[in-house]
Design a protein around this motif. Structure first.
Motif, PDB file in Angstrom:
ATOM      1  N   GLU A   1       0.836  -1.205   0.000  1.00 12.92           N
ATOM      2  CA  GLU A   1       0.000   0.000   0.000  1.00 12.92           C
ATOM      3  C   GLU A   1       0.870   1.255   0.000  1.00 12.92           C
ATOM      4  N   LYS A   2       1.970   1.217   0.752  1.00 10.41           N
ATOM      5  CA  LYS A   2       2.878   2.365   0.782  1.00 10.41           C
ATOM      6  C   LYS A   2       3.490   2.590  -0.596  1.00 10.41           C
ATOM      7  N   ARG A   3       3.761   1.487  -1.305  1.00 11.38           N
ATOM      8  CA  ARG A   3       4.415   1.597  -2.628  1.00 11.38           C
ATOM      9  C   ARG A   3       3.403   1.800  -3.750  1.00 11.38           C
ATOM     10  N   PHE A   4       2.253   1.110  -3.678  1.00 11.01           N
ATOM     11  CA  PHE A   4       1.261   1.192  -4.756  1.00 11.01           C
ATOM     12  C   PHE A   4      -0.045   1.807  -4.246  1.00 11.01           C
ATOM     13  N   ASP A   5      -0.974   0.945  -3.818  1.00 16.46           N
ATOM     14  CA  ASP A   5      -2.264   1.440  -3.324  1.00 16.46           C
ATOM     15  C   ASP A   5      -2.948   0.336  -2.522  1.00 16.46           C
TER      16      ASP A   5
ATOM     17  N   LEU B   1      -6.556  -6.384   6.394  1.00 17.03           N
ATOM     18  CA  LEU B   1      -7.965  -6.269   6.012  1.00 17.03           C
ATOM     19  C   LEU B   1      -8.800  -5.573   7.085  1.00 17.03           C
ATOM     20  N   TYR B   2      -8.774  -6.104   8.310  1.00 18.88           N
ATOM     21  CA  TYR B   2      -9.643  -5.561   9.358  1.00 18.88           C
ATOM     22  C   TYR B   2      -9.205  -4.156   9.808  1.00 18.88           C
ATOM     23  N   LYS B   3      -7.991  -4.044  10.289  1.00 20.92           N
ATOM     24  CA  LYS B   3      -7.525  -2.756  10.823  1.00 20.92           C
ATOM     25  C   LYS B   3      -7.486  -1.685   9.737  1.00 20.92           C
ATOM     26  N   ARG B   4      -7.058  -2.055   8.556  1.00 17.96           N
ATOM     27  CA  ARG B   4      -6.904  -1.070   7.472  1.00 17.96           C
ATOM     28  C   ARG B   4      -8.247  -0.488   7.044  1.00 17.96           C
ATOM     29  N   ASN B   5      -9.306  -1.287   7.137  1.00 16.18           N
ATOM     30  CA  ASN B   5     -10.618  -0.818   6.685  1.00 16.18           C
ATOM     31  C   ASN B   5     -11.538  -0.395   7.832  1.00 16.18           C
ATOM     32  N   LEU B   6     -11.021  -0.397   9.066  1.00 18.22           N
ATOM     33  CA  LEU B   6     -11.808   0.024  10.216  1.00 18.22           C
ATOM     34  C   LEU B   6     -11.864   1.551  10.275  1.00 18.22           C
ATOM     35  N   LYS B   7     -13.025   2.081  10.434  1.00 18.59           N
ATOM     36  CA  LYS B   7     -13.194   3.538  10.377  1.00 18.59           C
ATOM     37  C   LYS B   7     -12.977   4.213  11.726  1.00 18.59           C
TER      38      LYS B   7
ATOM     39  N   ARG C   1      -2.473  -3.983  -2.266  1.00 21.91           N
ATOM     40  CA  ARG C   1      -2.209  -4.622  -0.979  1.00 21.91           C
ATOM     41  C   ARG C   1      -3.264  -5.688  -0.681  1.00 21.91           C
ATOM     42  N   SER C   2      -4.517  -5.359  -0.897  1.00 22.26           N
ATOM     43  CA  SER C   2      -5.605  -6.285  -0.601  1.00 22.26           C
ATOM     44  C   SER C   2      -5.558  -7.513  -1.505  1.00 22.26           C
ATOM     45  N   LEU C   3      -5.215  -7.309  -2.796  1.00 24.98           N
ATOM     46  CA  LEU C   3      -5.121  -8.431  -3.731  1.00 24.98           C
ATOM     47  C   LEU C   3      -4.032  -9.406  -3.294  1.00 24.98           C
ATOM     48  N   ALA C   4      -2.840  -8.885  -2.987  1.00 28.41           N
ATOM     49  CA  ALA C   4      -1.740  -9.764  -2.561  1.00 28.41           C
ATOM     50  C   ALA C   4      -2.085 -10.490  -1.265  1.00 28.41           C
TER      51      ALA C   4
END
Length: 570
Positions: A108-112, A437-443, A116-119
């Protein structure tokens, strides 16, 4: 198994589990739970990396692989030392610099986020299935021993692994792997010594190797360029290199091990230690399997090493036919023993008799024919019966020929390896799910304790998934190949994403995401049409090449897509 074996087996396993729980209870934050606060010394990093890869499958399937096909499988590992050097020089400094909990955070830091989610998703699919296989492998052992239902054993073994992984996280995995590796290597060395000791008195190690060579078990290196051959020097040094680079460089089960190192240098030294020791260790395990083969040239051998199949035949109309085949095999075994002793006598006189070598090959061919006829009878009784017995060879030898006490230790070796590998997998699956997945998408903002509990919940969840897959898992050709084939289908694409991120700076998120998606779909088609559709041994492509193809496709496509996108902008 005698009472002493059960005592040794039980004490060994219970000590490892409760020692891990005692030493690691009470983790209060994510860094301590997932990375052990980055306090792991280099030698423990190296042992942990080795123990994570050395699952029960390694010690159950690899000797059986060597028994049937010889030493050629060692070529699979030829790319590993080179991969360790590349990861130490390129991957580790970047991971430590960006301070990540998982390898996929870097993407995610390098691309988006979508890359990150796909890998992360590809990793979760592949490793989630593999975790089920590593639970299934030791269940085979106990099923053979106890006659218990495989499903019940999958559940019991899965729960024991979940227990101490849930309590202690990465630190529990690290501290128990010291004991597990000691038990594993001690048990294997003792076994190898006893095999040599049980061979005929007039035999030397050189004689044993000559007998193995006469039966084509010592063909270690194949320099042919035939892509249909499963293991060659070139597939190992290229496809194997890409597989190892992907496994150790991008798979969270391994990345999590060396991210817990005290520093870059400690992590690098740990990986280099693994690079130095891994190939000799696999060579030794394969050689043990070859020595088991030599042992059975002088001792009675079953028509099928899976004792469940013998029980199946006993209650069928084909019992008499099977007994006749056993009689022929027993007579053939006596003939083999006679010719092998004669061959040894010639070797001791420094004469490698080519006529005797050809006779040994002829007898081996006759034995194979009898085994094939036995498989046909078993399939007539139950078309769904697993007649491939590679994964039962070493287990049969342990149970029938090793002395009391050592049987318990060897089974503890295999089960310890299963616990070690499965625990690493569950920790990696949980950390990837929790962080990527969880932490990254937690609002909303949550406490550290919340994410520790979330990670524990995902350990429990993935443990249940692994148990469920283990319950529906059936033997492929051989478990160690099944794990490696599964990895090869996914690893190439994931590795390509990381290599582009590290080395090709002008490629951006959109180009790499769609390139990786196309590459992975292409690999599915290539695997299906060139490998899966063909009988074992007749594939049109060795599966190791999938790693090279997947990585190359991702790199080339992303570079081309980015070039087109740049052109459009101008």
């Amino acid at each position: 198994m005698k009472q002493l074996d059960w005592i040794i087996l039980s004490i060994t396993l219970l000590f490892i589990i409760f020692y891990g729980v005692y030493k690691t209870r009470g983790s209060q934050n994510v860094e301590e739970y997932l990375l052990d606060n980055k306090r792991t010394p280099w030698w423990l990093v190296g042992l942990s990396v080795m123990a994570t890869q050395a699952s029960a499958i390694t010690f159950l399937s690899t000797p059986g692989q060597a028994y049937h096909d010889g030493m050629g499988f060692v070529q699979f590992y030829f790319g590993l030392p080179i991969a360790m050097v590349v990861i130490s020089l390129v991957f580790i400094p970047i991971y430590h610099k960006v301070k990540v909990f998982t390898a996929y955070e870097y993407l995610e830091k390098r691309f988006d986020l979508k890359t990150r989610s796909l890998a992360a998703l590809l990793f979760l699919i592949q490793r989630g299935l593999a975790a089920g296989i590593t639970i299934y492998a030791p269940s085979i052992i106990l099923s053979t021993l106890l006659g218990w239902n495989l499903t019940l054993l999958n559940i019991l073994i899965g729960i024991s692994v979940i227990f101490y992984t849930y309590i202690g996280g990465t630190k529990a995995v690290n501290v128990t792997q010291k004991q597990q590796m000691f038990v594993i290597m001690f048990g294997m060395f003792i076994t190898f010594y006893l095999i040599l000791h049980m061979l005929p008195n007039e035999m030397t190690i050189s004689n044993a190797l000559h007998i193995a060579g006469a039966n084509d078990k010592m063909n270690i290196v194949d320099f042919s360029f035939d892509t249909e051959t499963r293991y060659t020097f070139w597939s190992g040094i290229t496809g194997g290199f890409f597989l190892m680079l992907a496994y150790f460089g991008t798979d969270q089960t391994q990345v999590g091990r060396y991210l817990s190192g005290k520093s870059d240098r400690e992590s690098q030294m740990g990986l280099i230690l693994n690079g130095f020791l891994k190939v000799p260790m696999q060579f030794f395990i394969l050689l043990t399997g070859v020595m088991v083969f030599v042992f059975f040239q002088f001792n009675p051998v079953p028509l099928n090493f899976n004792s469940n199949n013998r029980a199946l035949i006993e209650n069928s109309n084909y019992k008499e036919d099977y007994n006749k085949l056993e009689g022929k095999l027993n007579a053939l075994s006596e003939e083999k023993k006679e010719y092998n002793l004669l061959y040894i006598d010639h070797l001791n006189q420094n004469f490698d008799n080519p006529i005797l070598r050809n006779k040994l090959k002829e007898l081996a061919g006759k034995e194979k024919d009898l085994r094939d006829q036995a498989k046909e009878l078993i399939e007539k009784v139950d078309p769904k019966a697993e007649t491939n017995d590679k994964d039962y060879v070493f287990l049969h030898f342990i149970l029938h020929y090793l002395p009391t006490g050592l049987i318990g230790l060897l089974l503890a070796v295999i089960l310890s390896a299963a616990m070690s590998s499965s625990a690493s997998e569950l920790t990696a699956l949980a950390s990837t799910t929790s962080i990527d997945l969880y932490k990254r998408n937690l609002k909303t903002v949550k406490t550290e304790k919340h994410f520790v509990n979330a990670t524990r919940f995902f350990i429990l969840t993935w443990g249940i998934v692994a148990i469920l897959f283990a319950c529906v898992c059936t033997l492929f050709e051989n478990l160690i190949q099944l794990v490696n084939i599964l990895g090869s289908i996914f690893y190439g694409t994931v590795l390509g994403i990381f290599l582009v991120g590290f080395l090709i700076k002008y490629v951006k998120g959109k180009a790499i995401f769609w390139s990786a998606a196309i590459s992975q779909i292409s690999i599915f088609f290539i695997y299906f049409y060139f490998i899966h559709r063909h009988p074992s041994g007749q594939e049109k492509l060795g599966y190791l090449w999938l790693n090279f193809i997947g990585a190359t496709l991702t790199i080339v496509l992303s570079s081309g897509f980015q070039f087109v996108l740049n052109k459009k902008r101008h």
